[in-house]
Design a protein around this motif. Structure first.
Motif: not given
Lengths: 1099, 476
Positions: B257-283
């Motif tokens: 939602e925030e990303l839609r408001r702010t427009g392209h931002d590599a850091a914000l996108e990267g952080r979204i991905e980092s949570f998914e990675l962390a979740f997989r890493m846990q497994a």
């Protein structure tokens, strides 16, 4: 041999210096840059880079090589075989270069090839920019330009805006619209205090419609004590602040926190920056009217002291030079944005920092006292922060302790000498005694349980008749009542029907901290084994083990097990009549038999073991005789030592006879040695030469090699007559009493040492000295002595000499803070800019040299630097100036067109979106959830000063599990708080004005799983649910406002409510209690909210 | 002897090689590559995946490294460096000078209490301390001529791990990961199992000034049993997995939602991905650590069936599992046990017993699985020990000479490289400094140690500083 210690890290810079060249010469120039220039830099330049170079030769240009030195031209282009350089590196003539050893064949071949190519040379590295070094922008004092004219005049609130806008307009760019008030107060509050705005602060600002509403917010924040906590942390990065040493031996800097609190105070007081610089470099030399000021100044010099250093370095000179190097590097980077470090080994390749200037600065720090000593492990200097009278008393007290220690040492030395002398007179007994002991060692006994024989008697450990140990023994425990004193013992009365030899077996005996001594009927028959030092590698013994064979009388005997300071675990022991033919004897028993000292006997057994099989050993005849019962015939074949002569033709009548012969020979050697020593002492006027620590001195022995071989055994420092571990035990009672008395006195003094507050810091050294150039960074090869002075490209050649009585730190500080210093104000204003905007005008905040980055807007930087001086170095004034500009107040709005022209936003067409820093994230979490403890100052370390902090991993969680502001959490080098590490806390071993903001999975793991997050969000949920005056909607809105400084949209409230309901439902089968379920769901909501990007990114 | 300079040329570089080195192509190419290189490998900016697999400079022989670190300094003359003259001259004084700086005082020569024998087709000498490793010598390349610059544990540990014994620099595992990225995006690229907390502690596996993703991730630490060692923040005992997934979905919804408001931002996108990675890493991470699924034969191979080898064996088995799953650099530490100033006889024997079977098992297992050909196994400590005696049954630190061994990953098997003097005090033939070892390991991984640079505080750094020569002689 190539064995110089490559002590210093050398700048590796040649690589990037390669100029791209085109055309016909390309081959040669590229060849030169790739192969020859690095080689010259590495091998030759240390000695051949100045006109005063060795042999008058300079290897810094083609011309100079062709011109050559005193021996004539070094290079004849195209003709390797006629070039002196070639024969020098081939070492085929009289001149052999480099002096440290021959080059690799490949390198020699490359030089040959290069000369053959005509010795092509690229652009000289140091003058690659055509301007003279002094004209380089950063070395020219800043001048404030007039604010440039711009089109959008109404946007300009301050000259800052004019400089920024002018640069934007030149590129056809427009600044972003102003940020809204919520964004602005969130930005400013984090920026100045590292905390989120409270809902009340937010409300007040929104309600204030006056034109200076934001100015009031900035003033309020600058007046807050939390401002200092935030901005001190920035400076602490530069000062590479930490609470431990962190390199090899990680010792606690127990008092480093005083420096941290000093920095916090300095920012809160708005201490003028020039004063701040002076206090950190030379606080001890500044005038102070009272103790409080004096202590503050002393504390400030902690800046120079708290770097990481090797405290266990065998080479004390290297240690000192490494510490000085760290101080030079930190000082030059922190205040001047220059990297001096490289100049330790060679002239800086790109900046005009010659090695000579490095050692000029080194002299300043060499003449300052940072350390008390350079021992392994070394001790750093600390100031005592107490009135002079108390300091004097403390010093007297400490001197007394030292004196007591010396007294004990002298006494022990004397007694040890007497003991050894007595021991040497009994060598004739030690020899057969140790042979016997060796023999007994080889008799292997098996516990009776493994032989099937039933023991006569079995006792459990807890069945003792008398004792002062715990009845029930435990493994790995001291097994003694609290606050009791040793020796500890347990006595068992055992009755055996018939006297004679009985074997004692013990079950499950613990060995880790040593076994117990065994006394039979009041006589010590066997000493316990020593502690196992490497416990992890030596698991405790298990099962039955044999503890010796002892003579018991018929009827009742007393078996006493005793340990000095603890008592080992065992389960039971048995006694069984000894059935073997020969019973082994313990060292104590053998010693008693021969009338010798058991301590020395143990060492003699070691010596025997070592000598056995050493064909040259003077003890060999003893072994031979022991085996063959003769020394005649070919019994002595295979002898290699000179000592054979003293046994040639000699046939001992018995072992005792041979032992007596040995006694004579040892006596003879001993006497010769005593005579020689006496002569030496007489020759040196009664003074014995002090042997330098760790410098191996091959002791000159006796001239007669035969006698010397005997003396080496009887007088060796690690030989059989060295003082045994329990030497004290064998001193005469009077000496023992005297030592015990002295030790008690020493202990009493230590216990009553006044515990006065201390601060790490630096003061003037005991000796003021200039440094000599360490050629190629090695203190083994010293060059010219350099006067203490400052970087010549800035300070010039004609500097007022530093007086012989002063280190020069004060002069250094004064020079740095001169108004015309080109770097100090620029470097600091650039830092301030970086900490506000996320990027410096010079992006490489710690390097203003040629390898750093150029300013993106130099007129702006210069204007700020000059204005900083105009404002009398007031940092708070600079904050106001910057924060009230339109530039600071822009929004972070994305603009596709602008992003195409300036993708990195270097010109600032919008505000940079910044991720909160590690401390801000932690403080934001604890602040939002209401956990935070705002107590200022002090230390959370629980260690004593100089204690080891190797095991923070185990204690870390406790150390960091504290709701104080993050700036107060310990920074343990090489064992950083995992959360800090994950969120880019810079390495606290080097100065750093810039932080990364990476995005990595461990950060997400922290947000998802860490105890801190789980605990804090649970508390936040509890607090929300406790609000009886709120409905769920209000709770959600409150959480949102606290966490994100904004109200949620209606859709967001809805979505939150749905989420909470979903979690409650999903928990139905896992949690029976509805209240617990509800709390769990709200905790989940808080967790999710704090994990969001909006929480840790600042617009 | 007056040799012509060309004789050096003939001995070392073929004419063709020289032409290649000096060709215009090389010089400018190297330069052009350099800037690209910096950008390419420093792509740790927010958003871009810093652990994405990167191409090596040239074809790699090894893809990954397992470093078996023997903390404390094993004795070369009691393990792999057979010195008959030391046996002959036992008890005599050292016939040459000691180094200028020594750690403490030692006395006369002390022969090894262990017997040396030749093993395998290659006839390598191994002492009776390592009966199992002795069976694998034909897979091993012994570097007998190692040397370092520091005689204290702290400095020497930092030197082997970072190339500098004076300053804090990125660890070699960090450099490797920075250079090559990670083949497993669910795991860190550089993992260190039960690392030391002393003698530099985390500085030995920190990324220094390299970005944080290249730091070694510790699993446990010294003193923690391998069976209890875990990655930081990897477990959550309070939140059930399905609930955590719901929380994550909610967070990600807010983020998008925030990303839609702010427009392209590599850091914000990267952080979204980092949570998914962390979740997989846990497994994935706990699974990689859990060796229970391994066959009994495999467990036995690593010595998990015996108390004395269980702990180190588990570490080695974990290392294989991590390597197999694409973790680029795995370090296993046998922590601070090899420092036998005294009790050499007892403690070296004990230490060797703890590691012999696990290491031999690891080599055998890697080979059987076909992993040894591109996995480089490196064994060694921070320095060697003196052939002279400290006390009667000990040896002091000796950075002047010690043995490392390498196996797999493009090194010549069954080879012995370099030599020490007659007593094993100094390295004398084909000396290999830590810098040279680092350069060689990078080379085997397809990286040129002179080109693998990182710009920090305005200058370019590399693992080998200004030193380091690739030891070509050991490269297969």
């Amino acid at each position: 041999m190539w064995n110089t210690r490559s002590s210093a890290a050398v700048v590796f810079a040649c690589l990037v210096a390669m100029p791209v060249v085109a055309g016909a010469q390309e081959d040669g120039l590229a060849f030169f840059e790739t192969n020859i220039r690095p080689l010259f830099a590495r091998q030759c330049q240390a000695c051949h880079s100045t006109a005063a170079g060795m042999g008058g030769l300079r290897i810094d240009s083609r011309e100079n090589l062709i011109k050559g030195g005193t021996r004539g031209p070094a290079v004849v282009p195209g003709k390797p075989s006629e070039s002196l350089l070639m024969s020098a590196v081939m070492q085929s003539g009289s001149l052999k270069m480099p002096p440290s050893g021959k080059l690799k064949d490949g390198d020699i071949a490359l030089i040959g090839r290069w000369i053959e190519m005509g010795a092509p040379w690229g652009a000289p590295a140091e003058t690659s920019a055509k301007v003279s070094p002094a004209k380089y922008w950063a070395f020219v004092p800043p001048v404030a330009a007039k604010a440039p004219a711009v089109q959008n005049v109404s946007w300009v609130q301050s000259p800052i805006d004019a400089f920024v806008l002018s640069a934007l307009e030149k590129k056809g760019l427009k600044p972003a619209p102003p940020a809204d008030k919520r964004t602005l107060i969130r930005r400013a509050t984090f920026d100045l205090t590292g905390l989120p705005p409270t809902p009340e602060e937010l409300k007040a600002f929104l309600a204030d419609n006056s034109p200076d509403a934001f100015a009031k917010v900035v003033d309020r924040l600058l007046a807050s004590p939390h401002y200092g906590e935030r901005w001190a942390r920035h400076w602490l990065d530069v000062a590479r602040y930490a609470d431990s040493n962190g390199l090899d031996e990680n010792l606690v800097y127990r008092n480093a926190w005083r420096y941290r609190d000093y920095v916090i105070g300095a920012f809160n007081k708005d201490k003028p920056y020039d004063q701040f610089v002076k206090e950190q470099l030379a606080g001890d030399l500044l005038p102070a009217s009272d103790d409080a000021t004096r202590f503050e100044h002393w504390t400030a010099t902690g800046f120079l002291s708290l770097g990481a250093k090797m405290l266990a370095e065998d080479d004390p000179v290297k240690m000192q030079m490494d510490i000085v190097d760290e101080q030079i590097d930190t000082t030059s980077r922190a205040f001047m944005g220059l990297t001096f470090g490289c100049a330790r080994c060679h002239d800086h390749k790109f900046d005009p920092i010659p090695t000579a200037d490095y050692y000029s600065m080194a002299g300043i720090f060499l003449s300052s006292k940072s350390m008390e000593n350079y021992n392994v492990v070394a001790t750093w200097h600390e100031f005592v922060l107490a009135p002079e009278e108390q300091r004097r008393k403390l010093k007297e007290h400490l001197d007394l302790i030292t004196a007591k220690g010396k007294e004990i040492g002298t006494l022990s030395d004397r007694e040890n000498k007497t003991l050894a002398k007595e021991g040497r007179s009994k060598i004739g007994r030690y020899l057969p005694a140790s042979l016997d002991a060796l023999h007994y060692e080889s008799i292997e006994l098996r516990p009776v349980h493994t032989t099937g024989v039933a023991p006569t008697l079995q006792r459990t450990s807890e069945s003792f008749e008398r004792g002062n140990v715990n009845r029930k023994l435990a493994k790995g425990s001291a097994n003694t009542p609290e606050k009791s004193k040793g020796p500890y013992f347990a006595e068992y009365d055992v009755t055996v029907p018939a006297g004679g030899r009985l074997q004692l077996d013990v079950l499950e005996q613990e060995t880790g901290s040593g076994t117990a001594d065994i006394h039979i009927n009041g006589v010590m028959e066997r000493a316990g084994q020593g502690a196992v030092t490497n416990r992890e590698a030596s698991p405790d013994a298990g099962g039955w083990s044999v503890a010796g064979v002892y003579e018991l009388k018929a009827g009742t005997n007393v078996i006493r097990l005793e340990h000095k300071n603890r008592y080992p675990y065992f389960e039971a022991f048995t006694l069984t009549p000894f059935s073997g033919t020969e019973a082994p004897k313990s060292i104590q028993q053998v010693a008693r038999q021969y009338g010798v000292n058991p301590g020395y006997l143990v060492q003699w057994v070691e010596e025997m073991r070592r000598a056995k099989g050493a064909p040259h050993s003077v003890l060999l005849p003893l072994f031979v005789y022991d085996q063959k019962k003769t020394l005649r015939g070919d019994a002595l074949a295979g002898w290699t030592s000179a000592a054979i002569e003293r046994f040639r033709g000699y046939e001992p009548a018995s072992r005792e006879d041979l032992a007596a012969r040995y006694q004579q020979l040892f006596d003879e050697a001993g006497k010769a040695w005593d005579d020689l020593e006496a002569k030496r002492i007489a020759a040196s006027n009664g003074e014995t030469k002090k042997v330098e620590r760790n410098a191996v001195k091959q002791d000159e022995g006796l001239p007669d090699p035969v006698l010397e071989a005997f003396r080496e055994v009887s007088h060796a420092k690690a030989g059989p007559f060295r003082a045994p571990g329990d030497a004290k035990h064998y001193y005469p009672q009077s000496a023992q009493d005297e030592i015990a008395k002295l030790e008690k006195e020493k202990k009493a003094l230590e216990d009553t040492t006044p515990d006065l507050p201390k601060a790490m810091g630096v003061q003037e050294g005991d000796k003021i000295t200039n440094a000599k150039i360490n050629i190629r960074g090695s203190h083994w090869t010293l060059g010219e002595e350099m006067p203490r002075r400052f970087l010549r490209v800035v300070a010039g050649e004609n500097q007022i000499p530093v007086p012989d009585t002063q280190s020069g730190r004060l002069q250094l500080a004064e020079w740095l803070t001169r108004p015309d210093h080109p770097l100090t104000s620029r470097v600091m204003t650039n830092r301030l800019w970086r900490w506000h905007f996320g990027r410096g005008i010079v992006p490489s905040t710690d390097n203003f040299g040629r390898l750093g980055e150029m300013p993106t807007n130099q007129p702006l930087l210069d204007w700020l630097a000059v204005t900083f001086l105009d404002k009398k170095w007031s940092i708070k004034d600079m904050h106001r100036l910057i924060m009230l500009s339109s530039t600071y107040r822009m929004g972070s709005n994305y603009d596709e067109k602008a992003a195409e022209v300036d993708p990195e936003n270097t010109l600032l067409w919008r505000a940079n979106r910044q991720r909160l820093e590690a401390e801000e994230i932690r403080d934001a979490v604890t602040a939002v959830t209401g956990e935070i403890d705002m107590t200022p100052g002090g230390t959370l370390l629980t260690y004593k000063d100089r204690a080891y902090v190797a095991n923070t991993s185990k204690r870390g969680a406790n150390d960091y599990d504290n709701p104080r502001r993050a700036v107060y959490l310990p920074v343990v080098r090489s064992s950083l708080y995992e959360m800090f590490q994950a969120f880019d806390l810079p390495d606290p071993t080097t100065p750093n004005g810039d932080r990364n903001s990476t995005v990595i999975a461990p950060q997400a793991l922290f947000m998802m799983n860490s105890t801190l997050m789980l605990k804090s969000t649970r508390n936040m949920a509890k607090k929300l649910l406790d609000r009886g005056d709120f409905d769920d909607g209000a709770r959600i809105r409150d959480a949102w406002e606290r966490a994100l400084s904004r109200a949620p949209s209606a859709g967001e409230v809805d979505r939150s409510q749905t989420f909470i309901a979903q979690v409650e439902k999903a928990m139905e089968d896992k949690e029976k209690d509805p209240a617990a379920r509800r709390l769990f769901a709200w905790e989940s909501f808080c967790k999710a909210l704090l994990a969001s990007n909006e929480f840790i990114y600042l617009d | 002897m007056n040799r012509h300079w060309n004789s050096y040329l003939n001995r070392t570089l073929s004419r063709r090689e020289l032409l290649r080195v000096s060709s215009a192509g090389f010089g400018s190419l190297a330069l052009a590559g350099l800037l690209g290189e910096q950008q390419l490998r420093a792509a740790a900016v927010a958003g871009a995946n810093p652990l994405a697999v990167k191409e090596p400079h040239f074809p790699a022989r090894a893809k990954r490294v397992i470093f078996l670190f023997m903390h404390g300094g094993p004795s070369q003359v009691d393990t792999f460096d057979y010195k008959p003259l030391l046996i002959r001259d036992h008890g005599k004084p050292l016939p040459f000078a000691r180094p200028k700086v020594v750690s403490g005082q030692t006395f006369n020569l002390l022969k090894s209490p262990w017997e040396f024998k030749q093993h395998g087709q290659s006839g390598m000498w191994v002492s009776s301390l390592f009966p199992q490793i002795a069976q694998r010598v034909d897979d091993i390349c012994f570097v007998k001529s190692m040397w370092g610059s520091n005689s204290r544990h702290g400095g020497a540990l930092l030197e082997i791990h970072t190339g500098s014994d004076t300053f804090v620099r990125p660890s070699w595992g960090s450099w490797v990961t920075y250079g090559l990225g990670s083949e497993n995006q669910n795991m860190p690229g550089y993992v260190t199992i039960c690392p030391t907390q002393s003698h530099g502690g985390a500085n030995n596996f920190s990324s220094g000034f390299l970005p944080a993703p290249y730091a070694g991730t510790p699993i446990g630490s010294v003193g923690i049993k391998a069976r209890d060692a875990k990655l930081p923040y990897i477990t959550n005992t309070e939140t059930p997995k399905d609930i955590q997934r719901m929380e994550l979905d909610f967070t990600q919804e807010l983020n998008r939602e925030e990303l839609r408001r702010t427009g392209h931002d590599a850091a914000l996108e990267g952080r979204i991905e980092s949570f998914e990675l962390a979740f997989r890493m846990q497994a994935e991470a706990p699974d990689l650590q859990d060796v229970n699924g391994e066959s009994e034969a495999t467990k036995k191979l690593y010595g998990l069936d015996k108390p004395i080898t269980e702990d180190f064996g588990r570490q080695c088995l974990m290392a294989r599992r991590l390597s197999e799953k694409g973790v680029r650099f795995v370090q296993v530490s046998h922590t601070y046990k090899w420092d036998q100033h005294s009790d050499l006889l007892r403690d070296h024997a004990q230490n060797a017993k703890e590691v012999d079977q696990p290491i031999a098992g690891l080599l055998a297992d890697l080979k059987a699985r076909g992993l040894l050909k591109d996995t480089l196994v490196v064994w060694g400590g921070e320095f060697g020990r003196t052939p002279t005696a400290e006390g009667s049954d000990g040896r002091d630190h000796n950075p002047e000479a010690f043995t490392y061994f390498l196996a797999g990953g493009g090194v010549k098997p069954g080879l012995e490289w370099g030599a020490t003097d007659d007593y094993g005090y100094y390295s004398v033939v084909n000396k290999v400094h830590f810098h040279d070892l680092h350069a060689t390991i990078l080379y085997l991984l397809g990286l040129d140690h002179k080109r693998l640079t990182y710009r920090y505080a305005g200058r370019d750094f590399r693992l080998t500083d200004v030193h380091g020569e690739v030891v070509n002689g050991i490269v297969a």
